[in-house]
Design an enzyme around this catalytic site. Structure first.
Site, mmCIF file in Angstrom:
data_model
loop_
_atom_site.group_PDB
_atom_site.id
_atom_site.type_symbol
_atom_site.label_atom_id
_atom_site.label_comp_id
_atom_site.label_asym_id
_atom_site.label_seq_id
_atom_site.Cartn_x
_atom_site.Cartn_y
_atom_site.Cartn_z
ATOM 1 N N TYR A 275 2.244 -18.569 -6.184
ATOM 2 C CA TYR A 275 1.285 -19.553 -6.695
ATOM 3 C C TYR A 275 -0.036 -18.860 -7.006
ATOM 4 O O TYR A 275 -0.413 -17.895 -6.335
ATOM 5 C CB TYR A 275 1.067 -20.648 -5.652
ATOM 6 C CG TYR A 275 0.507 -21.934 -6.203
ATOM 7 C CD1 TYR A 275 1.255 -22.718 -7.072
ATOM 8 C CD2 TYR A 275 -0.771 -22.372 -5.864
ATOM 9 C CE1 TYR A 275 0.756 -23.911 -7.574
ATOM 10 C CE2 TYR A 275 -1.276 -23.557 -6.354
ATOM 11 C CZ TYR A 275 -0.519 -24.322 -7.210
ATOM 12 O OH TYR A 275 -1.015 -25.494 -7.715
ATOM 13 N N ASN B 33 -0.385 -35.554 -7.136
ATOM 14 C CA ASN B 33 0.423 -36.134 -8.211
ATOM 15 C C ASN B 33 -0.200 -37.355 -8.887
ATOM 16 O O ASN B 33 -0.229 -37.419 -10.120
ATOM 17 C CB ASN B 33 1.823 -36.438 -7.693
ATOM 18 C CG ASN B 33 2.590 -35.165 -7.382
ATOM 19 O OD1 ASN B 33 2.734 -34.288 -8.227
ATOM 20 N ND2 ASN B 33 3.051 -35.038 -6.149
ATOM 21 N N ASN C 91 11.530 -38.539 -12.558
ATOM 22 C CA ASN C 91 11.749 -38.993 -11.187
ATOM 23 C C ASN C 91 10.953 -38.193 -10.166
ATOM 24 O O ASN C 91 10.992 -38.482 -8.965
ATOM 25 C CB ASN C 91 13.232 -38.925 -10.823
ATOM 26 C CG ASN C 91 13.786 -37.522 -10.983
ATOM 27 O OD1 ASN C 91 13.656 -36.922 -12.046
ATOM 28 N ND2 ASN C 91 14.407 -36.992 -9.951
ATOM 29 N N ARG D 212 23.099 -37.235 -12.842
ATOM 30 C CA ARG D 212 23.460 -37.051 -11.441
ATOM 31 C C ARG D 212 24.461 -38.128 -11.038
ATOM 32 O O ARG D 212 24.620 -39.131 -11.751
ATOM 33 C CB ARG D 212 22.208 -37.115 -10.573
ATOM 34 C CG ARG D 212 21.528 -38.486 -10.615
ATOM 35 C CD ARG D 212 20.104 -38.400 -10.111
ATOM 36 N NE ARG D 212 19.291 -37.590 -10.988
ATOM 37 C CZ ARG D 212 18.227 -36.903 -10.597
ATOM 38 N NH1 ARG D 212 17.862 -36.938 -9.337
ATOM 39 N NH2 ARG D 212 17.531 -36.189 -11.449
ATOM 40 N N TYR E 146 2.566 -29.189 -17.379
ATOM 41 C CA TYR E 146 1.937 -29.079 -16.064
ATOM 42 C C TYR E 146 2.886 -28.523 -15.007
ATOM 43 O O TYR E 146 2.541 -28.452 -13.822
ATOM 44 C CB TYR E 146 1.401 -30.448 -15.630
ATOM 45 C CG TYR E 146 2.438 -31.502 -15.345
ATOM 46 C CD1 TYR E 146 2.805 -31.804 -14.032
ATOM 47 C CD2 TYR E 146 3.081 -32.203 -16.366
ATOM 48 C CE1 TYR E 146 3.757 -32.771 -13.759
ATOM 49 C CE2 TYR E 146 4.024 -33.178 -16.095
ATOM 50 C CZ TYR E 146 4.361 -33.459 -14.794
ATOM 51 O OH TYR E 146 5.306 -34.417 -14.519
ATOM 52 N N GLY E 147 4.083 -28.116 -15.423
ATOM 53 C CA GLY E 147 5.038 -27.528 -14.507
ATOM 54 C C GLY E 147 6.131 -26.803 -15.262
ATOM 55 O O GLY E 147 6.218 -26.900 -16.496
ATOM 56 N N MET F 184 9.800 -26.386 -13.846
ATOM 57 C CA MET F 184 10.853 -26.421 -12.827
ATOM 58 C C MET F 184 12.111 -25.655 -13.224
ATOM 59 O O MET F 184 12.825 -25.149 -12.362
ATOM 60 C CB MET F 184 11.199 -27.866 -12.498
ATOM 61 C CG MET F 184 10.100 -28.600 -11.753
ATOM 62 S SD MET F 184 10.608 -30.220 -11.126
ATOM 63 C CE MET F 184 10.848 -31.122 -12.652
ATOM 64 N N TRP G 158 -3.661 -27.995 -15.144
ATOM 65 C CA TRP G 158 -3.529 -27.631 -13.736
ATOM 66 C C TRP G 158 -4.574 -28.417 -12.956
ATOM 67 O O TRP G 158 -5.774 -28.254 -13.167
ATOM 68 C CB TRP G 158 -3.725 -26.128 -13.558
ATOM 69 C CG TRP G 158 -3.494 -25.622 -12.168
ATOM 70 C CD1 TRP G 158 -2.677 -26.154 -11.210
ATOM 71 C CD2 TRP G 158 -4.079 -24.446 -11.580
ATOM 72 N NE1 TRP G 158 -2.707 -25.408 -10.067
ATOM 73 C CE2 TRP G 158 -3.558 -24.350 -10.257
ATOM 74 C CE3 TRP G 158 -4.955 -23.476 -12.041
ATOM 75 C CZ2 TRP G 158 -3.918 -23.318 -9.394
ATOM 76 C CZ3 TRP G 158 -5.319 -22.451 -11.175
ATOM 77 C CH2 TRP G 158 -4.797 -22.370 -9.869
#
Length: 389
Positions: free
Chosen positions: A103, A176, A202, A227, A294-295, A297, A320
């Protein structure tokens, strides 16, 4: 194992107002303040001389480098300091990344884990005028170290928040929900009836986006991974206010084109996944739309189709929350953001994601469960809490 804090009747009335919705969404009573009572042999807080804390002295896998330690507390509270009892703290991806050393924020080691959480002021120093006993506070510094029971720190390191909201909402307020609020506010002048599309819908940030957008009467197209329990997830997100919930596979079908005809073309896209998923978001954007990343994953790079970039004139920007906070510590914009979010929480128009409560001293279990695929629950550490049974 859940605990209830019976502090004031007015606070309980606030919680009861939201209980029906919370039960219908999650069937969990995890949004009240934990009962902070002494177990056998536990000191009264006013006499606390030490604290349990989760620490690491080197970067690496959390299961290998984290240690629970008993640390001494100072004998007195300094003139500019406050004595804090931590109530609750989530396990966030940023916490894991900081432990691993990946990070951007790299605290000096050894350090205590935890970027986010809520605490209660137990005592204030003689010169402190901004806080008083009973106030709830959030750490105002990244990497402050919330995975502990008690702390004595300078009062300037904390931000006061209302103590009439559920503790789970308070513990997960500063990352968040704030990220979602800023992305829906700062990049496109969205109006009622406009559309936002997002992947990772989600996630905790994605659920906050859904609820804030719904409160502003903004449509959302929410993309999630397929899923086994996909229909349950769709129902959960729609109960929060999602307009449409679709899988990544659905986005590549003719049916997606028909769906887009039913609402305005998205002006804003929110990307926390990267890779092919972010490419799909760009294709869904309106001309001169904006994609905020912003991410990442998927850990895959963002690939930009040349035609989309040139002929649709879209804009790509990054966001960020930590950097925004550093630039806006004393800004009225930040005060308004927290006020607006707490208003939504009180009105039961924003609830935290489904949570699993874990005692702080079982932190390794919480970390392991946070890494489970499709777990659907946020891990929330509870401090100074024993069973109410």
């Amino acid at each position: 194992m859940y605990c209830i804090h019976m502090s004031t009747m007015s606070k309980m009335k606030t919680f009861r107002a939201c209980q029906h919705l919370i039960k219908s969404l999650f069937n969990e009573q995890v949004f009240r303040t934990p009962l902070l009572r002494r177990g056998p042999g536990q000191r009264n807080y006013s006499a606390a001389k030490e604290t349990f804390a989760v620490m690491y002295t080197e970067h690496g896998e959390p299961g290998k480098v984290l240690e629970g330690k008993i640390l001494p507390l100072p004998d007195t509270v300094g003139p500019e300091e406050v004595f804090i009892r931590l109530l609750s703290a989530p396990v966030n991806p940023a916490d894991i990344n900081m432990i691993e050393g990946t990070y951007p924020v790299k605290p000096v080691l050894p350090t205590i884990v935890g970027n986010e959480g809520v605490g209660e002021v137990l005592e204030v120093g003689a010169s402190v005028t901004t806080l008083r006993q009973g106030d709830w506070v959030l750490p105002d510094t990244p990497g402050w170290g919330t995975w502990r029971e008690y702390a004595i720190s300078p009062a300037k390191e904390f931000r006061k928040i209302p103590n009439d909201i559920p503790v789970a909402s308070a513990a997960m307020l500063s990352v968040n929900p704030c990220t979602a609020y800023r992305m829906l506010t700062d990049f496109v002048d969205l109006q009622q009836g406009d559309t936002v599309v997002q992947n990772g819908a989600n996630s905790a940030a994605g659920q906050a986006v859904i609820q804030i957008a719904a409160a502003r009467k903004i449509n959302t197209i929410n993309i999630v991974r397929n899923r086994p329990e996909i229909e349950n997830l769709k129902t959960q997100l729609k109960d929060l206010g999602a307009t449409h919930v679709v899988t990544e596979e659905f986005c590549r079908t003719p049916a997606m084109k028909e769906l887009l005809k039913s609402i305005p073309t998205p002006r804003l896209a929110l990307n926390c996944v990267g890779g092919k998923s972010s490419t799909e978001l760009m294709r869904l954007l309106a001309n001169q739309g904006v994609m905020v990343t912003y991410g990442g994953m998927s850990k895959q790079p963002i690939t930009v189709p040349t035609g989309v970039m040139i002929f649709k004139e879209i804009k790509l920007v990054g966001y960020w929350m930590t950097e925004w906070t550093n630039r806006n510590k004393g800004s009225p914009l930040r005060d308004k953001m927290f006020d607006d979010l707490c208003d939504l929480i009180r009105d039961c128009r924003m609830v935290p994601p489904p949570c699993q409560l874990t005692p702080l001293r079982n932190f390794q279990s919480a970390i392991a469960q946070s890494a489970e695929k499709f777990s659907g629950r946020k891990q929330l550490l509870q401090m100074n809490c024993i069973s109410a049974d």
